[in-house]
Design an enzyme around this catalytic site. Structure first.
Site, PDB file in Angstrom:
ATOM      1  CB  THR A  30      -0.967  -0.018   1.200  1.00  0.00           C
ATOM      2  OG1 THR A  30      -1.817  -1.169   1.067  1.00  0.00           O
ATOM      3  CG2 THR A  30      -1.825   1.233   1.245  1.00  0.00           C
ATOM      4  CD  GLU A  96      -5.766  -4.704   1.324  1.00  0.00           C
ATOM      5  OE1 GLU A  96      -5.612  -5.903   0.995  1.00  0.00           O
ATOM      6  OE2 GLU A  96      -5.107  -4.178   2.230  1.00  0.00           O
TER       7      GLU A  96
END
Length: 191
Positions: A30, A96
């Protein structure tokens, strides 16, 4: 799902592409996604960022790394919403990705064929070490794949597995350091 052949033909004149950032939990996926998206914003490119609506661990809407680095995003229920909301921008970020439905590879490829730079981050393996969700298909069609590694909490070697610490057999279990820890191949295999 059936894909029409023309969707998968590369159209180099449009300049679209698919970039994948994958690895285990706590490997910096991320953070790397946010870094690339911020650079696109600095370049004054039109950017749209998406995450699964079910991921509310740190924030309802923002994408947030385990180190609390964040960027605003749009939570969506399914991959087809990304196609609708992200088709008029230059860069699409997706975090994700493993939690999205099987339409995500089609969505990424369609956007790339329209000239969009698509940057996807997600787990490449689940806690059992098996390929996770739509990630294998996206990795297969991507122009570039960056595999990042965490640090094994047992021995300090590069970790590629997300070892589940709690007894729960469901494939999807949102969690943090109390639920998962990164492990290398040798430490993951220990009984």
């Amino acid at each position: 799902m059936l894909f029409s052949e023309d969707v998968f033909k590369r159209k180099s004149e449009h300049g679209g592409s698919i970039e994948v950032i994958c690895g285990s939990m706590f490997s910096g996926k991320t953070e790397e996604l946010i870094r690339r998206l911020r650079r696109a914003q600095i370049a004054k490119l039109a950017v749209e960022i998406f995450k699964p609506q079910t991921d509310t661990r740190y924030h309802e809407t923002d994408i947030v790394s385990h180190n609390q680095i964040s960027i605003p995003s749009t939570p969506v229920d399914n991959a087809s919403a990304i196609l609708l909301l992200g088709s008029h921008v230059q860069v699409v970020g997706i975090d994700e990705a493993q939690f999205f439905d099987d339409e995500l590879p089609y969505v990424c490829n369609t956007l790339a064929n329209k000239g969009v730079r698509v940057i996807v981050a997600g787990l490449d393996m689940d806690y059992l070490g098996k390929p996770f969700g739509p990630m294998p298909a996206i990795i297969a069609m991507a122009e570039s794949v960056t595999k990042v590694h965490a640090v094994c909490v047992k021995c300090g070697n590069p970790a590629l597995y997300s070892y589940r610490l709690v007894s729960d057999n469901s494939r999807v279990l949102l969690g943090e350091m109390d639920t998962y820890e990164p492990r290398c191949r040798a430490c993951y295999q220990l009984p």
